[in-house]
Design an enzyme around this catalytic site. Structure first.
Site, short mmCIF file in Angstrom:
data_model
loop_
_atom_site.label_atom_id
_atom_site.label_comp_id
_atom_site.label_asym_id
_atom_site.label_seq_id
_atom_site.Cartn_x
_atom_site.Cartn_y
_atom_site.Cartn_z
N THR A 136 -56.20 30.74 61.85
CA THR A 136 -55.57 29.39 62.50
C THR A 136 -56.36 28.22 62.36
O THR A 136 -57.49 28.06 63.04
CB THR A 136 -55.27 29.72 64.04
N TYR B 51 -53.55 54.09 61.77
CA TYR B 51 -54.44 52.97 62.01
C TYR B 51 -55.78 53.82 61.32
O TYR B 51 -56.38 53.16 60.66
CB TYR B 51 -54.71 52.63 63.49
N ALA C 274 -51.69 64.00 79.31
CA ALA C 274 -50.98 63.29 77.76
C ALA C 274 -51.74 64.21 76.72
O ALA C 274 -52.78 64.83 77.04
CB ALA C 274 -51.82 61.86 77.66
N THR D 123 -63.68 52.97 62.26
CA THR D 123 -63.47 53.49 63.56
C THR D 123 -63.89 54.90 63.73
O THR D 123 -63.65 55.48 62.69
CB THR D 123 -62.15 53.36 63.95
#
Length: 303
Positions: free
Chosen positions: A33, A136, A262, A112
């Site tokens: 930006t 991902y 979960a 990661t």
């Protein structure tokens, strides 16, 4: 060294720019930006990973690249798999192409630790097989392979950094556990907890993560080689540990909203011993109490 930092306006990127500057380097911030100010940057350049022409301009007259830009939300990646491949893999290949054209031969890549999946061995070292559990992680692994291929061709010296869960400071992502717990404490609203809160993760202070990138830039392998380091605290912290640390830091009780367990790994911890031995880096600020205190101070400052 003049180092281009892609994703320089991000949570980790801003800390990497500051750490490079403090270590005597000249960080060049790459952002998308126009008008973005990045504290500590020697220069700000506007470019997009999906715009090869802007990338070729961005990499001019730099000595190395810290590649942090990309998409990072694992859950989102299930619904937007092709977008993750396009940005994380295609964008990395485009950046490698631009670097090759400009004869820039040094790179440190932010990857990661989730690429390992859910191995029984904990902490996780660099010898474990890859088993990416979501798009991902798959996109990051594919980007790693592109970087390693470029290095093996003799055109690059590369270090891949597989990072643990970054925390501390002014974290802009309200979905992560530490900011969510701090909001619950500040607002007096319940924190949703899946199961009994015993799931364990490795939390790394953002300043320690930034210091690792500086150490990697200063200890790159020879051209034609690619190395990988797992970067983390090396210690596990449960959800309940985080909650207790937030209560200590804020002096406020965190009310809990218990939810069903979960389907998630019970424990994920990075083993940083290779990085500690080879590049002289070690975590200095990554106890959960220091992480939470720092995050709380940053959030109070914004009120």
């Amino acid at each position: 060294m003049r180092v281009l930092v892609t994703g320089a306006n991000g949570y980790i990127g801003r800390s990497v720019v500051a750490a490079l500057r403090a270590a005597g380097h000249e960080p060049v911030a790459m952002v998308r930006t126009p008008g973005t100010d990045v504290t500590g940057a020697r220069e700000v350049r506007i470019a997009d990973l999906l715009d090869i022409d802007s990338l070729r301009l961005a990499v001019q007259e730099v000595d190395a690249v810290c590649h942090l830009a990309g998409l990072t939300r694992a859950r989102q990646s299930f619904a937007e798999a092709l977008r993750y491949v396009r940005v994380n893999v295609g964008g990395t290949i485009a950046l490698l192409d631009a670097m090759s054209s400009a004869d820039v031969r040094r790179m440190v890549f932010a990857s990661t630790g989730s690429i390992y999946g859910t191995p029984d061995q904990q902490p996780m070292n660099e010898e474990l097989p890859d088993s990416p559990p979501h798009p991902y992680a798959s996109s990051k692994l594919a980007a790693e392979l592109a970087i390693e291929a470029q290095a093996r061709g003799g055109n690059l010296a590369a270090t891949v950094v597989r990072i643990a869960n970054i925390a501390g400071g002014a974290d802009p992502d309200p979905t992560r556990l530490v900011p969510r717990t701090l909001v619950a404490a500040a607002a007096g609203t319940p924190l949703a907890v899946n199961g009994d809160g015993t799931a364990v993760r490795d939390y790394l202070h953002v300043r320690d993560a930034a210091a690792a990138f500086v150490a990697c830039i200063e200890h790159l392998p020879l051209e034609g080689q690619a190395v990988r380091y797992n970067i983390g605290s090396g210690h596990g912290t449960s959800i309940m540990d985080v909650i207790e640390a937030v209560e200590r830091a804020t002096g406020r009780r965190v009310a809990l909203e218990r939810r069903p367990p979960a389907n998630e790994p019970a424990c994920l911890i990075n083993d940083p011993s290779k990085a500690i031995a080879e590049i002289g880096w070690s975590p200095q600020h990554s106890t959960i109490d220091e992480i939470v205190r720092d995050a709380w101070s940053a959030s109070v400052a914004l009120l």
